[in-house]
Scaffold this active site. Structure first.
Site, PDB file in Angstrom:
ATOM      1  N   LYS A  89       6.651  43.032  41.795  1.00  0.00           N
ATOM      2  CA  LYS A  89       5.882  41.973  42.468  1.00  0.00           C
ATOM      3  C   LYS A  89       6.729  41.232  43.507  1.00  0.00           C
ATOM      4  O   LYS A  89       6.279  40.978  44.625  1.00  0.00           O
ATOM      5  CB  LYS A  89       5.356  40.975  41.416  1.00  0.00           C
ATOM      6  CG  LYS A  89       4.383  41.592  40.439  1.00  0.00           C
ATOM      7  CD  LYS A  89       3.986  40.602  39.350  1.00  0.00           C
ATOM      8  CE  LYS A  89       5.068  40.293  38.349  1.00  0.00           C
ATOM      9  NZ  LYS A  89       5.460  41.404  37.464  1.00  0.00           N
ATOM     10  N   ASP A 116       7.282  43.503  35.578  1.00  0.00           N
ATOM     11  CA  ASP A 116       8.369  44.208  36.261  1.00  0.00           C
ATOM     12  C   ASP A 116       7.883  45.355  37.140  1.00  0.00           C
ATOM     13  O   ASP A 116       8.591  46.344  37.341  1.00  0.00           O
ATOM     14  CB  ASP A 116       9.399  44.749  35.243  1.00  0.00           C
ATOM     15  CG  ASP A 116      10.036  43.636  34.445  1.00  0.00           C
ATOM     16  OD1 ASP A 116      10.155  42.519  34.981  1.00  0.00           O
ATOM     17  OD2 ASP A 116      10.415  43.896  33.292  1.00  0.00           O
ATOM     18  N   GLY A 137      11.307  37.599  36.255  1.00  0.00           N
ATOM     19  CA  GLY A 137      12.488  37.921  37.054  1.00  0.00           C
ATOM     20  C   GLY A 137      12.016  38.786  38.194  1.00  0.00           C
ATOM     21  O   GLY A 137      11.643  39.933  37.977  1.00  0.00           O
ATOM     22  N   HIS A 138      11.942  38.218  39.387  1.00  0.00           N
ATOM     23  CA  HIS A 138      11.375  38.923  40.529  1.00  0.00           C
ATOM     24  C   HIS A 138      12.488  39.262  41.520  1.00  0.00           C
ATOM     25  O   HIS A 138      13.086  38.374  42.121  1.00  0.00           O
ATOM     26  CB  HIS A 138      10.278  38.074  41.198  1.00  0.00           C
ATOM     27  CG  HIS A 138       9.087  37.867  40.309  1.00  0.00           C
ATOM     28  ND1 HIS A 138       7.966  37.166  40.686  1.00  0.00           N
ATOM     29  CD2 HIS A 138       8.840  38.306  39.045  1.00  0.00           C
ATOM     30  CE1 HIS A 138       7.094  37.176  39.692  1.00  0.00           C
ATOM     31  NE2 HIS A 138       7.601  37.851  38.687  1.00  0.00           N
ATOM     32  N   GLN A 142       4.520  38.333  35.070  1.00  0.00           N
ATOM     33  CA  GLN A 142       4.172  39.223  33.952  1.00  0.00           C
ATOM     34  C   GLN A 142       3.127  40.250  34.424  1.00  0.00           C
ATOM     35  O   GLN A 142       3.129  40.621  35.581  1.00  0.00           O
ATOM     36  CB  GLN A 142       3.662  38.414  32.743  1.00  0.00           C
ATOM     37  CG  GLN A 142       4.736  37.561  32.065  1.00  0.00           C
ATOM     38  CD  GLN A 142       5.115  36.301  32.813  1.00  0.00           C
ATOM     39  OE1 GLN A 142       4.286  35.475  33.149  1.00  0.00           O
ATOM     40  NE2 GLN A 142       6.400  36.112  33.088  1.00  0.00           N
TER      41      GLN A 142
HETATM   42  P1  GDP Z   1       8.805  42.078  39.227  1.00  0.00           P
HETATM   43  O1  GDP Z   1       9.116  41.283  38.019  1.00  0.00           O
HETATM   44  O2  GDP Z   1       7.417  42.648  39.213  1.00  0.00           O
HETATM   45  O3  GDP Z   1       9.085  41.341  40.517  1.00  0.00           O
HETATM   46  O4  GDP Z   1       9.799  43.332  39.199  1.00  0.00           O
HETATM   47  P2  GDP Z   1      11.371  43.308  38.822  1.00  0.00           P
HETATM   48  O5  GDP Z   1      12.126  42.740  39.963  1.00  0.00           O
HETATM   49  O6  GDP Z   1      11.591  42.721  37.480  1.00  0.00           O
HETATM   50  O7  GDP Z   1      11.643  44.849  38.653  1.00  0.00           O
HETATM   51  C1  GDP Z   1      11.464  45.773  39.685  1.00  0.00           C
HETATM   52  C2  GDP Z   1      12.803  46.508  39.920  1.00  0.00           C
HETATM   53  O8  GDP Z   1      12.568  47.669  40.695  1.00  0.00           O
HETATM   54  C3  GDP Z   1      13.798  45.690  40.726  1.00  0.00           C
HETATM   55  O9  GDP Z   1      15.089  46.017  40.312  1.00  0.00           O
HETATM   56  C4  GDP Z   1      13.540  46.153  42.159  1.00  0.00           C
HETATM   57  O10 GDP Z   1      14.689  45.995  43.002  1.00  0.00           O
HETATM   58  C5  GDP Z   1      13.239  47.604  41.942  1.00  0.00           C
HETATM   59  N1  GDP Z   1      12.303  48.227  42.895  1.00  0.00           N
HETATM   60  C6  GDP Z   1      11.200  47.687  43.463  1.00  0.00           C
HETATM   61  N2  GDP Z   1      10.531  48.619  44.182  1.00  0.00           N
HETATM   62  C7  GDP Z   1      11.232  49.763  44.060  1.00  0.00           C
HETATM   63  C8  GDP Z   1      11.021  51.108  44.544  1.00  0.00           C
HETATM   64  O11 GDP Z   1      10.039  51.425  45.214  1.00  0.00           O
HETATM   65  N3  GDP Z   1      11.964  52.023  44.187  1.00  0.00           N
HETATM   66  C9  GDP Z   1      13.042  51.730  43.411  1.00  0.00           C
HETATM   67  N4  GDP Z   1      13.896  52.709  43.125  1.00  0.00           N
HETATM   68  N5  GDP Z   1      13.257  50.484  42.937  1.00  0.00           N
HETATM   69  C10 GDP Z   1      12.351  49.527  43.242  1.00  0.00           C
HETATM   70  P1  IMO Z   2       7.905  39.561  35.367  1.00  0.00           P
HETATM   71  O1  IMO Z   2       7.196  38.433  36.068  1.00  0.00           O
HETATM   72  C1  IMO Z   2       8.313  41.971  31.750  1.00  0.00           C
HETATM   73  C2  IMO Z   2       7.504  39.971  27.912  1.00  0.00           C
HETATM   74  C3  IMO Z   2       8.678  39.768  26.960  1.00  0.00           C
HETATM   75  C4  IMO Z   2       7.971  39.808  25.627  1.00  0.00           C
HETATM   76  C5  IMO Z   2       6.645  39.113  25.929  1.00  0.00           C
HETATM   77  C6  IMO Z   2       6.603  37.648  25.563  1.00  0.00           C
HETATM   78  O2  IMO Z   2       9.322  39.698  35.761  1.00  0.00           O
HETATM   79  O3  IMO Z   2       7.126  40.821  35.458  1.00  0.00           O
HETATM   80  P2  IMO Z   2       7.717  35.455  26.603  1.00  0.00           P
HETATM   81  O4  IMO Z   2       9.156  35.097  26.821  1.00  0.00           O
HETATM   82  O5  IMO Z   2       6.897  35.423  27.848  1.00  0.00           O
HETATM   83  O6  IMO Z   2       7.096  34.673  25.500  1.00  0.00           O
HETATM   84  O7  IMO Z   2       7.755  36.983  26.090  1.00  0.00           O
HETATM   85  O8  IMO Z   2       6.444  39.253  27.320  1.00  0.00           O
HETATM   86  N1  IMO Z   2       7.701  39.446  29.281  1.00  0.00           N
HETATM   87  C7  IMO Z   2       7.926  40.198  30.368  1.00  0.00           C
HETATM   88  N2  IMO Z   2       8.130  41.528  30.502  1.00  0.00           N
HETATM   89  N3  IMO Z   2       8.291  41.198  32.847  1.00  0.00           N
HETATM   90  C8  IMO Z   2       8.085  39.878  32.743  1.00  0.00           C
HETATM   91  O9  IMO Z   2       7.944  39.070  33.827  1.00  0.00           O
HETATM   92  C9  IMO Z   2       7.925  39.319  31.453  1.00  0.00           C
HETATM   93  N4  IMO Z   2       7.707  38.056  31.002  1.00  0.00           N
HETATM   94  C10 IMO Z   2       7.563  38.166  29.678  1.00  0.00           C
HETATM   95  O10 IMO Z   2       9.635  40.797  27.090  1.00  0.00           O
HETATM   96  O11 IMO Z   2       7.686  41.137  25.275  1.00  0.00           O
HETATM   97 MG    MG Z   3      10.563  41.188  36.493  1.00  0.00          MG
END
Ligand code: GDP
Ligand code: IMO
Ligand code: MG
Length: 421
Positions: free
Chosen positions: A19, A16, A43-44, A224
């Protein structure tokens, strides 16, 4: 971007990191964007032109008409969830069938894999991992046990193969005495299998290498993060895939010599979802405030993300494991209001001070340095020069500790809120 090479963009903390946002931002530079690991546990989030998408299995380069997107052999794919996700993107007006290829070697997540995921978590009780419940662990286990089903299997005698693996799973579930009901999801799942036949199911490993030979550029999109990696993370509280640069090679079928830049992405602070050691975790009002400003609730499960200050010890470890060449700092704006900002520069464990990540992160207590905050609204800033001095000092401190430059600073969730140095 280097022609004929693969760059990798990897989460180097607990996932999270942002990415999706940065892959989408980088996409116009690349001919191909390819996911190499994970599945719908990811979840991207991508935000542009007032639109928001949360992609799970589809690569984040999908919104560019001219980019080929690949779901690589290292991924695991749930046909039902893929169908729902793909239909959402198609409904928004993107012709994804033209620009998405799926490796025949990627493994399929069955409904019974998800039941097993739930069963194993229930069995662990208070020691549960806190998985996303998407069947990730059981699917990668079957891959390693050499009994899994792959995407290519849906093209040949599938019903029989499916019944055999399902029966194997049912036997395990019954032995565990775990009550489950997959009837409804199985129907959607089988529909998803048919739906997938409308996509290009390919030997993407050969395609990728042919394109590299033609001088095409590839961006490998991580899922991840390094601290959730099956080998290098906080085992056993990890996911089940290879999330690191090594995983790029095995998860796409490209040689190590093809890797050029490795972008390591992290937030200006730390988060973790699910169980497991997290030395920088804050249990106080500051942690709650970071969660609130940063909207730190899981994109897949809606769970609260645990929050804390930046952990330089684990960041340096991840940079080493991945050979990171450039760092990308996300969500800097979330720290705008803090008068002081802490960074973890060492751990204390059993009377010892550690500056490397030990075998067991449990029981490590964070040692902090305190730096001045910038107390400036970053969200409207567009150039590196315009950043407040205290933020530049924060950046310099991190670079000094890690030994790798921070080349992008993100100051908001939108595609445009991205400052390139
Ligand atoms: P990923 O899994 O690495 O793609 O990241 P996620 O989408 O799960 O989580 C990143 C969260 O931060 C999302 O809700 C994005 O919309 C938000 N986000 C990304 N970059 C920024 C930033 O620079 N500032 C803020 N406030 N939010 C951001
Ligand atoms: P992105 O790509 C954050 C965490 C779960 C749990 C552990 C194992 O959005 O960054 P799993 O279902 O993979 O067997 O869970 O890994 N986890 C993540 N945490 N971002 C993710 O993906 C994750 N994918 C798995 O919360 O602790
Ligand atoms: Mg994510």
């Amino acid at each position: 971007m280097t022609k004929g090479k693969v760059d990798a963009l990897l989460g180097i903390v607990f996932g999270d990191e942002g990415k999706g946002k940065v892959v989408d931002f980088f996409t116009p530079q690349y001919d191909v964007v390819a996911r190499f690991a994970g599945g719908p546990n990811a979840g991207h989030t991508i935000i542009f032109d007032g639109k928001k998408f949360v992609l799970r299995s589809i690569p984040s380069g999908i919104f560019s008409e001219t980019t080929l997107n690949i779901i690589g052999n290292g991924c695991v794919l749930a046909p039902d969830l893929f169908m729902v996700e793909a239909k959402e993107v198609e409904a928004a007006g993107y012709d994804i069938r033209q620009r998405l290829h799926i490796s025949k070697r990627a493994h399929l997540i069955l409904p019974t894999h998800r039941a097993l995921d739930r069963a194993y978590e229930a069995l662990k009780g208070k020691d549960k991992i806190g998985t996303t419940g998407k069947g990730i662990g059981p699917t990668y286990s079957d891959k390693a046990a050499r009994v899994g089903l792959r995407v290519g299997d849906i093209l040949d005698n599938f019903a029989e193969k499916y019944a055999a693996l399902k029966a194997r799973h049912e036997q395990i579930l019954n032995n565990l005495g775990y009550a489950y009901d997959i009837a409804e999801e199985e129907q959607l799942w089988l529909e998803g299998v048919e739906y997938m036949k409308g996509f290009a199911l390919t030997d993407s490993e050969n395609e990728l290498n042919a394109m590299l030979a033609e001088g095409k550029s590839v961006l490998a999109e991580g899922a991840q993060g390094t601290m959730l990696d099956i080998d290098h993370g906080t085992y056993p509280m990890v996911s089940s895939s290879s999330t690191t640069t090594g995983g790029v090679c095995t998860g796409l079928g490209v040689a190590p010599s093809k890797i050029a830049d490795v972008f390591g992405i992290f937030k200006a602070y730390s988060t973790r979802v699910g169980s497991g050691p997290f030395p920088v975790e804050l249990f106080d009002a500051t942690g709650d405030r970071i969660r609130e400003i940063g909207h730190e609730y899981g994109a897949v499960t809606g769970r609260n993300r645990r929050c804390g200050w930046l952990d330089l010890v684990s960041l340096k470890y991840a940079v080493q494991v991945n050979g990171v060449t450039q760092l990308i700092m996300m969500k800097s704006d979330v720290l705008d209001e803090f008068a002081t900002i802490k960074v973890c520069t060492a751990y204390r464990k059993g009377g010892e001070t550690l500056t490397t990540v030990p075998y067991d992160l449990n029981g490590c207590e964070a040692v902090y340095e305190e730096l001045p905050g910038w107390q400036t609204d970053l969200t409207e800033l567009t150039t590196y020069d315009a950043l407040p001095q205290a933020l530049k000092d924060y950046i310099a401190y991190i670079e000094q500790y890690i030994g790798v430059p921070i080349t992008i600073v993100s100051v908001g969730p939108d595609r445009n809120a991205t400052i390139v140095r």
